[in-house]
Write a protein that holds these residues in place. Structure first.
Motif, PDB file in Angstrom:
ATOM      1  N   PHE A  52       0.838  -1.206   0.000  1.00 34.62           N
ATOM      2  CA  PHE A  52       0.000   0.000   0.000  1.00 34.62           C
ATOM      3  C   PHE A  52       0.872   1.255   0.000  1.00 34.62           C
ATOM      4  N   CYS A  53       1.898   1.267   0.846  1.00 31.63           N
ATOM      5  CA  CYS A  53       2.780   2.435   0.917  1.00 31.63           C
ATOM      6  C   CYS A  53       3.554   2.622  -0.386  1.00 31.63           C
ATOM      7  N   GLU A  54       3.962   1.525  -0.984  1.00 32.76           N
ATOM      8  CA  GLU A  54       4.638   1.615  -2.280  1.00 32.76           C
ATOM      9  C   GLU A  54       3.729   2.268  -3.317  1.00 32.76           C
ATOM     10  N   MET A  55       2.460   1.888  -3.309  1.00 33.20           N
ATOM     11  CA  MET A  55       1.500   2.482  -4.247  1.00 33.20           C
ATOM     12  C   MET A  55       1.337   3.974  -3.979  1.00 33.20           C
ATOM     13  N   MET A 124      -7.542  -2.928  -3.833  1.00 35.71           N
ATOM     14  CA  MET A 124      -7.165  -1.931  -2.827  1.00 35.71           C
ATOM     15  C   MET A 124      -6.058  -1.014  -3.345  1.00 35.71           C
ATOM     16  N   LEU A 125      -5.143  -1.548  -4.153  1.00 40.99           N
ATOM     17  CA  LEU A 125      -4.100  -0.696  -4.736  1.00 40.99           C
ATOM     18  C   LEU A 125      -4.706   0.354  -5.658  1.00 40.99           C
ATOM     19  N   PHE A 126      -5.667  -0.055  -6.478  1.00 40.30           N
ATOM     20  CA  PHE A 126      -6.332   0.927  -7.343  1.00 40.30           C
ATOM     21  C   PHE A 126      -7.116   1.932  -6.507  1.00 40.30           C
ATOM     22  N   ASP A 127      -7.700   1.481  -5.416  1.00 35.01           N
ATOM     23  CA  ASP A 127      -8.421   2.360  -4.510  1.00 35.01           C
ATOM     24  C   ASP A 127      -7.481   3.440  -3.963  1.00 35.01           C
ATOM     25  N   ILE A 128      -6.291   3.050  -3.563  1.00 35.98           N
ATOM     26  CA  ILE A 128      -5.299   4.006  -3.057  1.00 35.98           C
ATOM     27  C   ILE A 128      -4.872   4.960  -4.164  1.00 35.98           C
ATOM     28  N   ALA A 129      -4.674   4.430  -5.362  1.00 37.04           N
ATOM     29  CA  ALA A 129      -4.257   5.270  -6.490  1.00 37.04           C
ATOM     30  C   ALA A 129      -5.294   6.342  -6.805  1.00 37.04           C
ATOM     31  N   LEU A 130      -6.558   6.013  -6.613  1.00 35.77           N
ATOM     32  CA  LEU A 130      -7.641   6.962  -6.923  1.00 35.77           C
ATOM     33  C   LEU A 130      -8.048   7.829  -5.740  1.00 35.77           C
ATOM     34  N   ALA A 131      -7.472   7.602  -4.570  1.00 34.66           N
ATOM     35  CA  ALA A 131      -7.892   8.296  -3.355  1.00 34.66           C
ATOM     36  C   ALA A 131      -7.714   9.803  -3.435  1.00 34.66           C
ATOM     37  N   ASP A 132      -6.687  10.257  -4.147  1.00 37.52           N
ATOM     38  CA  ASP A 132      -6.451  11.699  -4.243  1.00 37.52           C
ATOM     39  C   ASP A 132      -7.164  12.324  -5.439  1.00 37.52           C
ATOM     40  N   GLY A 133      -8.017  11.542  -6.090  1.00 40.38           N
ATOM     41  CA  GLY A 133      -8.801  12.063  -7.210  1.00 40.38           C
ATOM     42  C   GLY A 133      -8.107  11.979  -8.552  1.00 40.38           C
ATOM     43  N   GLN A 134      -6.888  11.511  -8.574  1.00 38.50           N
ATOM     44  CA  GLN A 134      -6.162  11.382  -9.839  1.00 38.50           C
ATOM     45  C   GLN A 134      -5.205  10.200  -9.741  1.00 38.50           C
ATOM     46  N   VAL A 157      -6.773  -7.793 -13.720  1.00 39.44           N
ATOM     47  CA  VAL A 157      -6.367  -6.441 -13.327  1.00 39.44           C
ATOM     48  C   VAL A 157      -7.341  -5.419 -13.905  1.00 39.44           C
ATOM     49  N   LYS A 158      -7.693  -5.593 -15.161  1.00 42.55           N
ATOM     50  CA  LYS A 158      -8.635  -4.673 -15.818  1.00 42.55           C
ATOM     51  C   LYS A 158      -9.984  -4.689 -15.096  1.00 42.55           C
ATOM     52  N   HIS A 159     -10.461  -5.858 -14.738  1.00 42.90           N
ATOM     53  CA  HIS A 159     -11.739  -5.978 -14.030  1.00 42.90           C
ATOM     54  C   HIS A 159     -11.651  -5.327 -12.648  1.00 42.90           C
ATOM     55  N   ALA A 160     -10.553  -5.553 -11.939  1.00 41.25           N
ATOM     56  CA  ALA A 160     -10.367  -4.964 -10.604  1.00 41.25           C
ATOM     57  C   ALA A 160     -10.351  -3.439 -10.688  1.00 41.25           C
ATOM     58  N   ARG A 161      -9.660  -2.919 -11.695  1.00 43.22           N
ATOM     59  CA  ARG A 161      -9.577  -1.462 -11.855  1.00 43.22           C
ATOM     60  C   ARG A 161     -10.947  -0.872 -12.151  1.00 43.22           C
ATOM     61  N   ALA A 162     -11.693  -1.503 -13.049  1.00 45.36           N
ATOM     62  CA  ALA A 162     -13.036  -1.007 -13.388  1.00 45.36           C
ATOM     63  C   ALA A 162     -13.959  -1.049 -12.167  1.00 45.36           C
ATOM     64  N   LYS A 163     -13.865  -2.104 -11.392  1.00 46.67           N
ATOM     65  CA  LYS A 163     -14.698  -2.242 -10.197  1.00 46.67           C
ATOM     66  C   LYS A 163     -14.425  -1.103  -9.216  1.00 46.67           C
ATOM     67  N   ILE A 164     -13.158  -0.802  -8.988  1.00 42.26           N
ATOM     68  CA  ILE A 164     -12.807   0.247  -8.037  1.00 42.26           C
ATOM     69  C   ILE A 164     -13.127   1.629  -8.594  1.00 42.26           C
ATOM     70  N   GLU A 165     -12.928   1.831  -9.875  1.00 41.32           N
ATOM     71  CA  GLU A 165     -13.281   3.126 -10.462  1.00 41.32           C
ATOM     72  C   GLU A 165     -14.765   3.424 -10.276  1.00 41.32           C
ATOM     73  N   SER A 166     -15.610   2.414 -10.443  1.00 40.12           N
ATOM     74  CA  SER A 166     -17.046   2.645 -10.255  1.00 40.12           C
ATOM     75  C   SER A 166     -17.368   2.846  -8.774  1.00 40.12           C
ATOM     76  N   ARG A 167     -16.692   2.130  -7.883  1.00 39.34           N
ATOM     77  CA  ARG A 167     -16.935   2.275  -6.441  1.00 39.34           C
ATOM     78  C   ARG A 167     -16.459   3.634  -5.943  1.00 39.34           C
ATOM     79  N   VAL A 168     -15.285   4.065  -6.376  1.00 38.77           N
ATOM     80  CA  VAL A 168     -14.719   5.331  -5.925  1.00 38.77           C
ATOM     81  C   VAL A 168     -15.564   6.501  -6.420  1.00 38.77           C
ATOM     82  N   ALA A 169     -16.164   6.341  -7.583  1.00 42.24           N
ATOM     83  CA  ALA A 169     -17.005   7.410  -8.114  1.00 42.24           C
ATOM     84  C   ALA A 169     -18.175   7.714  -7.181  1.00 42.24           C
TER      85      ALA A 169
END
Length: 181
Positions: A52-55, A124-134, A157-169
């Motif tokens: 998580f910290c690396e991300m 969760m990594l994608f969630d962290i990447a999107l946490a700051d809005g970008q 990976v593509k499915h995980a990213r799409a799932k988190i993008e919709s959740r974070v929105a």
């Protein structure tokens, strides 16, 4: 040649000693399975915290929103209390300072997490990447490299990213994660 043979013998002997010790503990130590389960869970938490910290540091800076998201994920998804989450975050930061540790962390994830847990970790990594809005290209690269290192396919990976993008929105910036997140 004799040196290589001796080294091979030493490795086999060490493995045999470890196997005998493991068997001894299984037979005579009633708490061995419980201890092993405890250490397996602790290993998962430690590896996740470091990754998580690396991300969060992938784009060169730790944003407060990313730090807060890591903390929330540790609290909600790993069931830690505030003190444990803060301690694990600090340990994760120390682990990312040593670049040689990250490959060991991803190897440990591959070895100790089941397939569904590895997918959740990438989410969760994608969630962290999107946490700051970008999300930066480097953050996506880190997530994809981690996914490959832990044995996930590009489609997963593509499915995980799409799932988190919709959740974070659905989350507003600064929102605490709900317990069922």
């Amino acid at each position: 040649m004799l040196r290589k043979l001796l080294q091979s013998y030493q490795l086999v002997a060490a493995d045999a000693r470890n196997a005998v010790a493991d068997r001894f503990h299984q037979i005579f130590d009633a708490d061995a399975d419980e201890d092993a389960a405890f250490f397996a869970v602790a290993t998962k938490k430690l590896c996740a915290g470091a990754i998580f910290c690396e991300m969060a540091m992938a784009d060169g800076k730790l944003e407060p929103a990313e730090q807060e998201r890591i903390r929330d994920l540790l609290l909600v998804r790993f069931g830690l209390n505030d003190t444990e989450a803060d301690a694990l975050f600090k340990i994760g930061q120390q682990a990312t300072a040593d670049a040689s540790r990250l490959p060991r962390m991803t190897a440990s994830v591959r070895d100790n997490f089941d397939h569904d847990e590895r997918i959740e970790l990438i989410e969760m990594l994608f969630d962290i990447a999107l946490a700051d809005g970008q999300e930066s290209a480097r953050e996506i690269e880190v997530a994809e490299q981690a996914a490959g290192a832990i044995g996930l396919t590009p489609a997963e990976v593509k499915h995980a990213r799409a799932k988190i993008e919709s959740r974070v929105a659905m989350l507003k910036p600064g929102t605490k994660l709900p317990p069922d997140y």
